[in-house]
Design a protein around this motif. Structure first.
Motif, PDB file in Angstrom:
ATOM      1  N   LYS A  87      37.065  39.436  27.610  1.00  0.00           N
ATOM      2  CA  LYS A  87      37.989  38.628  27.116  1.00  0.00           C
ATOM      3  C   LYS A  87      39.390  38.740  27.141  1.00  0.00           C
ATOM      4  CE  LYS A  87      39.463  37.654  22.088  1.00  0.00           C
ATOM      5  NZ  LYS A  87      39.502  38.176  20.616  1.00  0.00           N
ATOM      6  N   ASP A  88      39.998  40.104  27.472  1.00  0.00           N
ATOM      7  CA  ASP A  88      41.437  40.070  27.968  1.00  0.00           C
ATOM      8  C   ASP A  88      41.561  39.423  29.363  1.00  0.00           C
ATOM      9  OD1 ASP A  88      41.848  41.496  25.594  1.00  0.00           O
ATOM     10  OD2 ASP A  88      41.983  43.405  26.724  1.00  0.00           O
ATOM     11  N   PHE A  89      40.755  39.479  30.341  1.00  0.00           N
ATOM     12  CA  PHE A  89      40.823  38.792  31.382  1.00  0.00           C
ATOM     13  C   PHE A  89      40.951  37.235  31.173  1.00  0.00           C
ATOM     14  CE2 PHE A  89      38.877  36.445  34.989  1.00  0.00           C
ATOM     15  CZ  PHE A  89      40.071  36.644  35.744  1.00  0.00           C
ATOM     16  N   TYR A  90      40.137  36.857  30.508  1.00  0.00           N
ATOM     17  CA  TYR A  90      39.988  35.141  30.527  1.00  0.00           C
ATOM     18  C   TYR A  90      41.347  34.629  29.635  1.00  0.00           C
ATOM     19  CZ  TYR A  90      35.525  34.503  32.944  1.00  0.00           C
ATOM     20  OH  TYR A  90      34.511  34.227  33.654  1.00  0.00           O
ATOM     21  N   GLN A  91      41.760  35.715  28.639  1.00  0.00           N
ATOM     22  CA  GLN A  91      42.794  35.328  27.806  1.00  0.00           C
ATOM     23  C   GLN A  91      44.228  35.517  28.412  1.00  0.00           C
ATOM     24  OE1 GLN A  91      42.870  37.607  23.812  1.00  0.00           O
ATOM     25  NE2 GLN A  91      42.311  35.687  23.237  1.00  0.00           N
ATOM     26  N   SER A  92      44.392  36.322  29.326  1.00  0.00           N
ATOM     27  CA  SER A  92      45.638  36.641  29.811  1.00  0.00           C
ATOM     28  C   SER A  92      45.857  36.892  31.269  1.00  0.00           C
ATOM     29  CB  SER A  92      46.373  38.016  28.836  1.00  0.00           C
ATOM     30  OG  SER A  92      45.444  39.047  29.110  1.00  0.00           O
ATOM     31  N   GLN A  93      44.776  36.981  31.791  1.00  0.00           N
ATOM     32  CA  GLN A  93      45.069  37.453  33.359  1.00  0.00           C
ATOM     33  C   GLN A  93      44.030  36.434  34.307  1.00  0.00           C
ATOM     34  OE1 GLN A  93      43.322  41.126  34.509  1.00  0.00           O
ATOM     35  NE2 GLN A  93      45.355  42.017  35.017  1.00  0.00           N
ATOM     36  N   ASN A  94      43.563  35.236  33.634  1.00  0.00           N
ATOM     37  CA  ASN A  94      42.734  34.650  34.512  1.00  0.00           C
ATOM     38  C   ASN A  94      43.228  33.855  35.811  1.00  0.00           C
ATOM     39  OD1 ASN A  94      40.303  33.182  35.346  1.00  0.00           O
ATOM     40  ND2 ASN A  94      41.161  31.463  34.040  1.00  0.00           N
ATOM     41  N   ALA A  95      42.782  34.207  36.926  1.00  0.00           N
ATOM     42  CA  ALA A  95      43.173  33.605  38.353  1.00  0.00           C
ATOM     43  C   ALA A  95      42.256  34.106  39.249  1.00  0.00           C
ATOM     44  CB  ALA A  95      44.438  34.036  38.522  1.00  0.00           C
ATOM     45  N   ASN A  96      42.074  33.298  40.388  1.00  0.00           N
ATOM     46  CA  ASN A  96      41.276  33.659  41.431  1.00  0.00           C
ATOM     47  C   ASN A  96      41.769  34.910  42.228  1.00  0.00           C
ATOM     48  OD1 ASN A  96      38.816  33.737  43.100  1.00  0.00           O
ATOM     49  ND2 ASN A  96      38.924  31.422  43.214  1.00  0.00           N
ATOM     50  N   VAL A  97      41.001  35.691  42.836  1.00  0.00           N
ATOM     51  CA  VAL A  97      41.460  36.793  43.769  1.00  0.00           C
ATOM     52  C   VAL A  97      41.566  36.538  45.077  1.00  0.00           C
ATOM     53  CG1 VAL A  97      40.321  38.387  41.850  1.00  0.00           C
ATOM     54  CG2 VAL A  97      39.147  37.588  43.750  1.00  0.00           C
ATOM     55  N   HIS A  98      42.479  37.431  45.618  1.00  0.00           N
ATOM     56  CA  HIS A  98      42.526  37.470  47.301  1.00  0.00           C
ATOM     57  C   HIS A  98      43.218  35.987  47.708  1.00  0.00           C
ATOM     58  CE1 HIS A  98      38.843  40.016  47.181  1.00  0.00           C
ATOM     59  NE2 HIS A  98      39.814  40.534  46.820  1.00  0.00           N
ATOM     60  N   ARG A  99      43.456  35.090  47.030  1.00  0.00           N
ATOM     61  CA  ARG A  99      43.854  33.823  47.552  1.00  0.00           C
ATOM     62  C   ARG A  99      45.283  33.339  47.078  1.00  0.00           C
ATOM     63  NH1 ARG A  99      38.016  30.672  46.734  1.00  0.00           N
ATOM     64  NH2 ARG A  99      36.858  32.245  47.441  1.00  0.00           N
ATOM     65  N   GLY A 100      45.979  34.037  46.124  1.00  0.00           N
ATOM     66  CA  GLY A 100      47.259  33.386  45.780  1.00  0.00           C
ATOM     67  C   GLY A 100      48.433  34.632  45.586  1.00  0.00           C
ATOM     68  N   LEU A 101      49.649  34.190  46.204  1.00  0.00           N
ATOM     69  CA  LEU A 101      50.836  35.032  46.020  1.00  0.00           C
ATOM     70  C   LEU A 101      51.197  35.106  44.517  1.00  0.00           C
ATOM     71  CD1 LEU A 101      52.444  34.465  49.315  1.00  0.00           C
ATOM     72  CD2 LEU A 101      50.859  36.384  48.719  1.00  0.00           C
ATOM     73  N   HIS A 102      50.790  34.301  43.557  1.00  0.00           N
ATOM     74  CA  HIS A 102      51.625  34.251  42.289  1.00  0.00           C
ATOM     75  C   HIS A 102      50.846  35.412  41.448  1.00  0.00           C
ATOM     76  CE1 HIS A 102      47.903  32.498  40.098  1.00  0.00           C
ATOM     77  NE2 HIS A 102      47.701  32.074  41.417  1.00  0.00           N
ATOM     78  N   THR A 103      51.674  35.814  40.593  1.00  0.00           N
ATOM     79  CA  THR A 103      51.582  37.035  39.405  1.00  0.00           C
ATOM     80  C   THR A 103      50.452  37.237  39.093  1.00  0.00           C
ATOM     81  OG1 THR A 103      53.963  36.983  38.983  1.00  0.00           O
ATOM     82  CG2 THR A 103      52.418  38.314  37.942  1.00  0.00           C
ATOM     83  N   LEU A 104      49.769  36.047  38.496  1.00  0.00           N
ATOM     84  CA  LEU A 104      48.165  36.143  37.801  1.00  0.00           C
ATOM     85  C   LEU A 104      47.367  36.655  38.991  1.00  0.00           C
ATOM     86  CD1 LEU A 104      48.157  33.402  35.266  1.00  0.00           C
ATOM     87  CD2 LEU A 104      48.465  35.878  34.965  1.00  0.00           C
ATOM     88  N   SER A 105      47.344  35.981  40.168  1.00  0.00           N
ATOM     89  CA  SER A 105      46.433  36.094  41.370  1.00  0.00           C
ATOM     90  C   SER A 105      46.284  37.567  41.719  1.00  0.00           C
ATOM     91  CB  SER A 105      46.715  35.076  42.236  1.00  0.00           C
ATOM     92  OG  SER A 105      45.647  35.359  43.442  1.00  0.00           O
ATOM     93  N   GLU A 106      47.737  37.983  41.997  1.00  0.00           N
ATOM     94  CA  GLU A 106      47.875  39.419  42.337  1.00  0.00           C
ATOM     95  C   GLU A 106      47.320  40.355  41.294  1.00  0.00           C
ATOM     96  OE1 GLU A 106      51.937  39.635  43.322  1.00  0.00           O
ATOM     97  OE2 GLU A 106      51.672  38.898  45.380  1.00  0.00           O
ATOM     98  N   GLN A 107      47.584  40.274  40.162  1.00  0.00           N
ATOM     99  CA  GLN A 107      47.099  41.183  39.040  1.00  0.00           C
ATOM    100  C   GLN A 107      45.475  41.104  39.003  1.00  0.00           C
ATOM    101  OE1 GLN A 107      48.950  39.428  35.265  1.00  0.00           O
ATOM    102  NE2 GLN A 107      50.882  40.909  35.535  1.00  0.00           N
ATOM    103  N   ALA A 108      45.019  39.954  39.145  1.00  0.00           N
ATOM    104  CA  ALA A 108      43.449  39.826  39.089  1.00  0.00           C
ATOM    105  C   ALA A 108      42.811  40.528  40.344  1.00  0.00           C
ATOM    106  CB  ALA A 108      43.010  38.213  39.032  1.00  0.00           C
ATOM    107  N   THR A 109      43.532  40.213  41.489  1.00  0.00           N
ATOM    108  CA  THR A 109      42.985  40.983  42.606  1.00  0.00           C
ATOM    109  C   THR A 109      43.255  42.547  42.526  1.00  0.00           C
ATOM    110  OG1 THR A 109      43.740  38.853  44.180  1.00  0.00           O
ATOM    111  CG2 THR A 109      43.416  41.254  45.066  1.00  0.00           C
TER     112      THR A 109
END
Length: 407
Positions: A45-67
């Protein structure tokens, strides 16, 4: 371990607040899927609610956190299994993992090479090898299992020495009967022949928590949902030189090194086996499951499961007409049985009216059922969140069900 700490653990699993036909749930189907603690549910739930982003493919904060969170679970699982993180490949489950391995090893198989299985295997550890044998001309041979459904170890070791199989793929524990196979001894026997050893760990990851360095297998597969994690996720361990030598199984984004219309190159393992967007939430939820298991006393939980198992065996054995299958001396806590000539489906259906969740049928082991000379069984499978009250309720409901069927 007594029911006191078990009671505390049980509070972590919200499913046990559910009622079935106005009866409290008595869940005895953990071999099919385990229940999930609050920690796992909350992590997803926390991932989808506050961290949802694709991994390995973005330099933005959420993507880096997810990765970061996603790759941390790979390292966590590697530590749990005592292997290197580069030797862990995420898949959709044990079935996908076995298909990947069987497809990949086909390149090394030729006519009349032996693929060694056992009659105890789940269909997912039979059919991919049948397809591999059909593609390559290899042949499937079976390890010896007695009329009770127990692997005959000494005969098995002799067969391995005689056949010198190219591949041996066997379950660590039977999903249908719960038998714990001495896979370490079988692996050791195969070393002199250079056999590639594949272990189906779907039923062993939770209960036995194997050290794969000690087990010394070449490949090991698992499903997260059978070890407190989310569904739709699993993976495999592969000894790195063997894993990296396997050909690409599926293609797409993420596993690519370079692409042009003149040709494509691929990244090394594990990335080359992980095309597309992965089950990120599932991996993060599984990480919470691994944390939960790491915080528990494994030996105490296993002893608790075994205590419940012995109680269940003893009480079932006291009912005239019950036939229990499998190895009751070495078992992960699964009881597979029949009652006289009553159909397993009828028994399970009536047990459900008491709030008892068990499994009936062939349990995706039709060759095993044919070997035993039956169509299917009732299977009651335990986990550490069960308690003695579950056993008592099950036995009482079974006796009521038998009385009703015999009226």
């Amino acid at each position: 371990m007594n029911d006191n700490p078990c009671t505390q653990i049980r509070h972590d699993f919200p499913i046990f607040e559910v009622s079935v036909d106005d009866q409290p749930l008595c869940y005895l189907d953990s071999a099919a899927t385990t229940q999930k603690p609050n920690q796992v549910i909350q992590a997803v739930k926390d991932f989808y609610q506050s961290q949802n982003a694709n991994v390995h493919r973005g330099l933005h904060t959420l993507s880096e956190q997810a990765t970061t969170a996603y790759e941390a679970v790979r390292r966590k699982l590697a530590q749990f299994l005592n292997v290197q993180s580069r030797e862990i490949v995420w898949t959709s489950g044990a079935t996908a993992s076995l298909n990947l391995i069987a497809y990949g090893l086909s390149d090394s198989l030729k006519k009349d090479d032996v693929i060694l299985l056992s009659p105890l295997e789940h269909h997912a550890n039979i059919v991919p090898w049948q397809l591999a044998a059909k593609r390559t001309g290899a042949r499937i041979e079976l390890l010896p299992v007695d009329a009770q459904g127990i692997l005959q170890l000494e005969q098995a070791k002799a067969l391995i020495e005689n056949l010198k199989p190219k591949v041996m793929s066997i379950c660590h524990a039977s999903n249908a009967l719960g038998n714990i196979n001495d896979v370490a001894a079988l692996i050791a026997s195969s070393k002199s022949s250079g056999t590639v050893t594949v272990i189906d760990g779907a039923q062993s990851l939770l209960h036995l928590r194997p050290d794969l360095q000690q087990l010394d297998c070449d490949f090991y597969v698992f499903s997260a949902h059978k070890a407190l994690g989310p569904t739709g996720l699993g993976g495999l361990y592969g000894r790195y030189e063997l894993l990296n030598a396997l050909p690409v199984y599926q293609s797409g984004g993420e596993m690519i090194d370079t692409v042009s219309f003149s040709g494509t190159t691929f990244r090394p393992a594990p990335e080359k086996f992980e095309p597309g967007t992965p089950n990120i939430a599932g991996v993060i939820g599984f990480g919470a499951a691994l944390d939960y298991l790491a915080a528990q006393d494994h030996d105490a939980l296993f002893q608790h499961e075994q205590s419940l198992y012995q109680s269940l065996l003893q009480q079932l054995s006291g009912i005239d007409g019950i036939r229990i299958w499998g190895d009751t001396a070495n078992n992960v806590g699964t009881v597979s049985f029949n009652y006289k000539n009553e159909h397993h489906y009828d028994l399970a259906t009536l047990l459900n009216t008491h709030g008892i969740a068990v499994r009936s049928g062939h349990h995706c082991t039709q060759p095993l059922m044919a070997h035993l000379g039956i169509e299917g069984t009732i299977r009651a499978s335990l986990a550490f969140y069960n308690n003695q009250q579950d056993i008592s309720r099950f036995i009482a409901a079974l006796k009521d069900t038998i009385s009703l069927l015999e009226e």
